[in-house]
Enzyme design. Structure first.
Site, PDB file in Angstrom:
ATOM      1  NE  ARG A 108      -1.992   1.225   3.775  1.00 42.33           N
ATOM      2  CZ  ARG A 108      -1.483   2.309   4.380  1.00 42.33           C
ATOM      3  NH1 ARG A 108      -1.622   3.489   3.816  1.00 42.33           N
ATOM      4  NH2 ARG A 108      -0.843   2.211   5.515  1.00 42.33           N
ATOM      5  NE  ARG A 149     -10.130 -11.746 -17.481  1.00 41.52           N
ATOM      6  CZ  ARG A 149     -11.422 -11.533 -17.587  1.00 41.52           C
ATOM      7  NH1 ARG A 149     -12.185 -11.601 -16.504  1.00 41.52           N
ATOM      8  NH2 ARG A 149     -11.971 -11.247 -18.750  1.00 41.52           N
ATOM      9  CE  LYS A 184      -7.504  -9.363 -25.057  1.00 44.18           C
ATOM     10  NZ  LYS A 184      -8.663  -8.954 -24.217  1.00 44.18           N
ATOM     11  N   PRO A 193      -3.161  -5.808 -30.482  1.00 40.25           N
ATOM     12  CG  PRO A 193      -3.097  -5.239 -28.237  1.00 40.25           C
ATOM     13  CD  PRO A 193      -2.793  -4.702 -29.590  1.00 40.25           C
ATOM     14  CG  ASP A 196     -10.691  -6.137 -28.301  1.00 37.34           C
ATOM     15  OD1 ASP A 196     -10.706  -5.600 -29.437  1.00 37.34           O
ATOM     16  OD2 ASP A 196     -10.985  -5.509 -27.272  1.00 37.34           O
ATOM     17  CG  HIS A 209     -14.223  -3.206 -28.699  1.00 35.02           C
ATOM     18  ND1 HIS A 209     -15.520  -2.769 -28.705  1.00 35.02           N
ATOM     19  CD2 HIS A 209     -13.953  -3.564 -27.418  1.00 35.02           C
ATOM     20  CE1 HIS A 209     -16.032  -2.850 -27.482  1.00 35.02           C
ATOM     21  NE2 HIS A 209     -15.095  -3.334 -26.688  1.00 35.02           N
ATOM     22  CG  PHE A 238      -9.538  -0.317 -28.446  1.00 33.20           C
ATOM     23  CD1 PHE A 238     -10.004  -1.621 -28.608  1.00 33.20           C
ATOM     24  CD2 PHE A 238      -9.572   0.238 -27.171  1.00 33.20           C
ATOM     25  CE1 PHE A 238     -10.491  -2.346 -27.532  1.00 33.20           C
ATOM     26  CE2 PHE A 238     -10.062  -0.476 -26.091  1.00 33.20           C
ATOM     27  CZ  PHE A 238     -10.520  -1.775 -26.271  1.00 33.20           C
TER      28      PHE A 238
END
Length: 373
Positions: free
Chosen positions: A138, A173, A235, A252, A254, A256, A303
């Site tokens: 932190r 993930r 990607k 990349p 994807d 879009h 993008f």
């Protein structure tokens, strides 16, 4: 909880055409920036807390770093620290490039880019350098919000990491992140990721005649190495190459970008009807051949133009006109109030766009005259 104690604001002569802070920080390149105070964006980056804001002529920044002797944040006053922070920002935000010249070059070879880019000027391309850092859990707080630096792989190899990541919302993930961190920390040589970086990432060659369609050898090697990690596909590997390792030709692809390729560049037919691995490579090769060494940056502009966040942003506000009438008992109009509301560019909208016209009517002739106005 210790609140951040910042330096005073410092500034760099960077205008929104060279870097549009709001557009770039919302373009999906990084999700760690937080907007906590009006137009001020903040992040924990390389052991320090950085806040940015922008006006028409300058990019303003201020910093706070962690004390080595206590869990507190101290202001940074020394010239050496300030110089280091400025260098960090220039590299992270890729401010060493002439973005206006790049836009001009991309526009000269691509009519679609030339058409769409003027609405999305100043889209930057981040470089999240994987520099070895101590594990800073932190860095500090701003208005009650905690800011954490990017974790090193070793910090994600302990027991319970996957469960903790799932609790934080990483979903499926979580498993891949935990396994990949373990591979990088335990099975790869020290500084392995840094070794995949582009050593000349800030040296842009504007002559793209001899630029290889499939990218430079270093890019191809880095991409192949990343594909060996758990859960990393083409990607994700290209995202890391572009924004983490400094390989500007990385594109990349994807959902879009695939939509852009189909709609504007005639993909989606014949052997490239669906987004297979071969089609993925073909799309990247096409854009590298079109845009050159910084194809990934040009891709980031288109993008951004495709994102729903920006697509739904109105460029103009249109309001219909209204007319209010005050009539006498015999039906004649005593007073007519016309509110004229026009179409305004969104950047020029203010609260005073109503123009009132008050006309006193006493006859049909005057009423006819009013209708012609």
């Amino acid at each position: 909880m210790t609140a951040a104690r910042f330096t005073g604001w410092r500034k760099l002569p960077i205008n929104p055409l060279e870097l549009s802070l709001d557009t770039t920080l919302r373009s999906g390149q990084s999700f760690r920036w937080k907007k906590v105070r009006g137009d001020e964006w903040s992040i924990a980056l390389h052991g320090r807390l950085i806040s940015l804001k922008q006006d028409p002529t300058h990019l303003h920044y201020r910093t706070a770093t962690k004390s080595s002797s206590a869990d507190s944040l101290l202001t940074v006053e020394s010239l050496s620290d300030d110089t280091e922070t400025e260098l960090l920002l220039r590299r992270y935000l890729n401010l060493t490039s002439d973005l206006a010249a790049l836009y001009e070059k991309w526009s000269s070879v691509d009519p679609n880019f030339k058409k769409r880019a003027p609405k999305f000027t100043g889209v930057g391309n981040f470089w999240e350098n994987f520099r070895p850092l101590q594990n800073v859990s932190r860095v500090g707080h701003i208005d009650g919000q905690a800011f954490h630096d990017f974790p090193i792989p070793e910090s994600l190899t302990g027991p319970g990491v996957e469960a903790h990541l799932r609790a934080l919302g990483f979903g499926y993930r979580a498993k891949y992140i935990a396994k990949t961190a373990l591979i990088v920390a335990k099975e790869r040589p020290e500084n392995w990721l840094q070794g995949l970086s582009n050593p000349g990432c800030f040296e842009i060659n504007t002559d793209q005649k001899d630029f290889p369609e499939s990218g430079r050898e270093g890019y191809r090697e880095a991409h192949e190495q990343l594909l060996q990690l758990q859960g990393v596909g083409p990607k994700v590997a290209d995202c890391v190459c572009l924004m983490g390792l400094g390989w500007g030709e990385s594109v990349p692809v994807d959902t879009h970008v695939w939509q852009i390729a189909q709609r504007d560049y005639k993909f989606g037919k014949g052997k490239h009807k669906s987004l297979t691995k071969a089609t993925y490579d073909a799309v990247g090769d096409y854009f590298r051949n079109l845009w050159g060494q910084e194809a990934g940056w040009a891709h980031s502009v288109l993008f951004s133009a495709e994102l729903k966040t920006f697509a739904e942003r109105p460029t103009k506000i249109k309001v219909d006109a209204q007319e209010l009438k005050v009539k006498e008992e015999d039906g004649s109009i005593l007073k007519s109030k016309v509110i004229v509301k026009r179409e305004y560019p969104v950047d020029e909208v203010n609260t005073e766009f109503e123009k009132e016209i008050v006309i006193t009517e006493t006859s049909r002739g005057q009423r006819a005259k009013r209708r012609k106005l």
